[in-house]
Motif scaffolding. Sequence first.
Motif, PDB file in Angstrom:
ATOM      1  N   LEU A  40       0.392  -1.060   0.054  1.00  0.00           N
ATOM      2  CA  LEU A  40      -0.156  -0.045  -0.264  1.00  0.00           C
ATOM      3  C   LEU A  40       1.205   1.286   0.115  1.00  0.00           C
ATOM      4  CD1 LEU A  40      -2.650   1.463  -0.161  1.00  0.00           C
ATOM      5  CD2 LEU A  40      -2.885   1.175   2.488  1.00  0.00           C
ATOM      6  N   GLY A  41       2.453   0.914   0.869  1.00  0.00           N
ATOM      7  CA  GLY A  41       2.994   2.741   0.926  1.00  0.00           C
ATOM      8  C   GLY A  41       3.247   2.554  -0.555  1.00  0.00           C
ATOM      9  N   SER A  42       4.196   1.467  -1.106  1.00  0.00           N
ATOM     10  CA  SER A  42       4.806   1.692  -2.765  1.00  0.00           C
ATOM     11  C   SER A  42       3.224   2.267  -3.649  1.00  0.00           C
ATOM     12  CB  SER A  42       5.389   0.297  -3.333  1.00  0.00           C
ATOM     13  OG  SER A  42       4.282  -0.892  -2.833  1.00  0.00           O
ATOM     14  N   PHE A  43       2.284   1.320  -3.777  1.00  0.00           N
ATOM     15  CA  PHE A  43       1.449   1.896  -4.489  1.00  0.00           C
ATOM     16  C   PHE A  43       0.978   3.785  -4.316  1.00  0.00           C
ATOM     17  CE2 PHE A  43      -3.487   2.729  -5.323  1.00  0.00           C
ATOM     18  CZ  PHE A  43      -3.449   2.208  -6.397  1.00  0.00           C
ATOM     19  N   ASN A  44       0.889   3.981  -3.349  1.00  0.00           N
ATOM     20  CA  ASN A  44       0.594   5.614  -2.587  1.00  0.00           C
ATOM     21  C   ASN A  44       1.688   6.401  -3.124  1.00  0.00           C
ATOM     22  OD1 ASN A  44      -2.319   5.879  -1.790  1.00  0.00           O
ATOM     23  ND2 ASN A  44      -1.733   4.142  -0.837  1.00  0.00           N
ATOM     24  N   LEU A  45       3.032   5.703  -3.066  1.00  0.00           N
ATOM     25  CA  LEU A  45       3.787   6.506  -3.288  1.00  0.00           C
ATOM     26  C   LEU A  45       4.048   6.535  -5.106  1.00  0.00           C
ATOM     27  CD1 LEU A  45       6.312   5.345  -0.946  1.00  0.00           C
ATOM     28  CD2 LEU A  45       5.841   7.923  -1.137  1.00  0.00           C
ATOM     29  N   VAL A  46       3.936   6.148  -5.876  1.00  0.00           N
ATOM     30  CA  VAL A  46       3.948   5.448  -7.494  1.00  0.00           C
ATOM     31  C   VAL A  46       2.617   6.368  -7.537  1.00  0.00           C
ATOM     32  CG1 VAL A  46       3.549   4.751  -9.349  1.00  0.00           C
ATOM     33  CG2 VAL A  46       5.225   3.669  -7.391  1.00  0.00           C
ATOM     34  N   THR A  47       1.310   6.555  -6.898  1.00  0.00           N
ATOM     35  CA  THR A  47       0.332   7.536  -7.378  1.00  0.00           C
ATOM     36  C   THR A  47       0.525   8.783  -7.082  1.00  0.00           C
ATOM     37  OG1 THR A  47      -1.213   5.659  -7.177  1.00  0.00           O
ATOM     38  CG2 THR A  47      -1.804   7.914  -6.580  1.00  0.00           C
ATOM     39  N   PHE A  48       1.238   9.294  -5.889  1.00  0.00           N
ATOM     40  CA  PHE A  48       1.893  10.581  -5.651  1.00  0.00           C
ATOM     41  C   PHE A  48       2.643  11.229  -7.051  1.00  0.00           C
ATOM     42  CE2 PHE A  48       5.071  12.950  -4.190  1.00  0.00           C
ATOM     43  CZ  PHE A  48       4.323  14.114  -3.894  1.00  0.00           C
ATOM     44  N   VAL A  49       3.468  10.809  -7.205  1.00  0.00           N
ATOM     45  CA  VAL A  49       4.294  10.746  -8.330  1.00  0.00           C
ATOM     46  C   VAL A  49       3.283  10.836  -9.595  1.00  0.00           C
ATOM     47  CG1 VAL A  49       6.848  10.760 -10.065  1.00  0.00           C
ATOM     48  CG2 VAL A  49       6.367   9.728  -7.547  1.00  0.00           C
ATOM     49  N   MET A  50       2.872   9.953 -10.197  1.00  0.00           N
ATOM     50  CA  MET A  50       1.976  10.221 -10.930  1.00  0.00           C
ATOM     51  C   MET A  50       0.314  10.800 -11.322  1.00  0.00           C
ATOM     52  SD  MET A  50      -0.656   7.237 -12.699  1.00  0.00           S
ATOM     53  CE  MET A  50      -2.457   8.429 -11.624  1.00  0.00           C
ATOM     54  N   MET A  51       0.398  12.036 -10.416  1.00  0.00           N
ATOM     55  CA  MET A  51      -0.590  12.460 -10.401  1.00  0.00           C
ATOM     56  C   MET A  51       0.003  13.440 -10.240  1.00  0.00           C
ATOM     57  SD  MET A  51      -3.850  11.276  -9.736  1.00  0.00           S
ATOM     58  CE  MET A  51      -5.079  10.007  -9.521  1.00  0.00           C
ATOM     59  N   SER A  52       1.513  13.799  -9.628  1.00  0.00           N
ATOM     60  CA  SER A  52       2.092  15.085  -9.890  1.00  0.00           C
ATOM     61  C   SER A  52       2.309  15.668 -11.172  1.00  0.00           C
ATOM     62  CB  SER A  52       3.517  15.248  -8.742  1.00  0.00           C
ATOM     63  OG  SER A  52       2.608  14.998  -7.324  1.00  0.00           O
TER      64      SER A  52
END
Length: 420
Positions: A40-52
Amino acid sequence: MKDTRLGRDVAWNLVPVALLAVVGLGLKIFITKWWGPAALGSFNLVTFVMMSIAILGAGGLQYAVLRAVAEAPDDRERVASVVVGALMPNVVLAALATVLFVALRHPVGALLKSTAVAEGILWAAPALFCFSLNKVLLGVVNGLRRMRAFAVYTSLRYLLIATGLVVCRMLEAPAAQLPMIWTIAEGALLVVLIGELLATVAVTRAKGWVRHAKQQLDFGLRGVTSTLAYEVNSKLDLWMLQMLLHDERLAGIYAMASALFEGAMQLPIVLQNNVNPLIARHLAERQPEQVEALARRTRRWFVPALVVACGIGALVYPAIIPWLAGSEEIAEGAVPFAILMGGIALASPWLPFNQLLLMGGRPGWHTVYVVIVMLVTALVSWQLIPVLGLAGAAIANAAGIVISASLLVVLGRTKLHVSI
């Protein structure tokens, strides 16, 4: 009549908020159950970079097209020219942003000390391209005040996210490949939104779209820094938590609290999406008193409702969320979540109006506004996370929300002569 329509549109757009609550919470719970807190942590970190980075792909054009369309939604030829003028550069920017996203996968993975993040970026790359276009296409729907359609498409996005999760489970995908959920959801939504565009905008009547493209780009690029800063700020606590502590387990625990916080933030965003076209039109017609009256009317019912929702959420989190997630570790997020809810409650009177400067044609000042909030949040995070851990991240985020409200009041008065 206006109040009746606004109330109806807000009601319609509460449907996707309910879906977000179910799907967003379900996404975090089932990722934790099936793949673990670190996933869940890595998924959210990827999501953050993608959205940014997707902010760069949209180039601020979603707000430019919303404002321009809302100013004269019945002029079909002008609307067509504005929309095509926004979409042409949007496609180019989206492609460039996707290339940048892929190129940064190894540096980002090294910064976060996570190979899962580096691999996940590849699986999310197609989603970034589609998401960048979807932002602008939804801006068109919003500008036309097709708020029921806006609610349907937003709801569809969440249903598609759930579908992507099920697909990953059926394929027994490794944790690092979970960002394909976004590719499935945003790719399918793009197809639907293209159909919406062709059905509602007479794109063949887009004469002089090049002139509008220059105008939309000028407005969008002056505000894109603020949009990027806003997106970064929305995940800055999670990002700095991982960067300073290098613990994906803690990042996963905080991600659960952060996800529910973002769900609560959708309530002011629903109202924001509905009042933005009205604010743009009133300010274009030099009627700031109408914006002030709009703020007073909506605040009477919105603030008490949001404060009560935040209080209930903070109380039930420690009893419900760890049980749903099947992990006692998740209970460590209860105090940070309560702090985040406190920040929302304190800022609730102003949250639906935080794009006031954009709708008033002041993207540069909106950028200043958002960047100041982001820098304050980053500074507080830097000081408190090493000392207080999860609670420090939450305090930084809550402080940023409250400061943003105070700053908006000052800038609204000085730059637009609007007292909200």
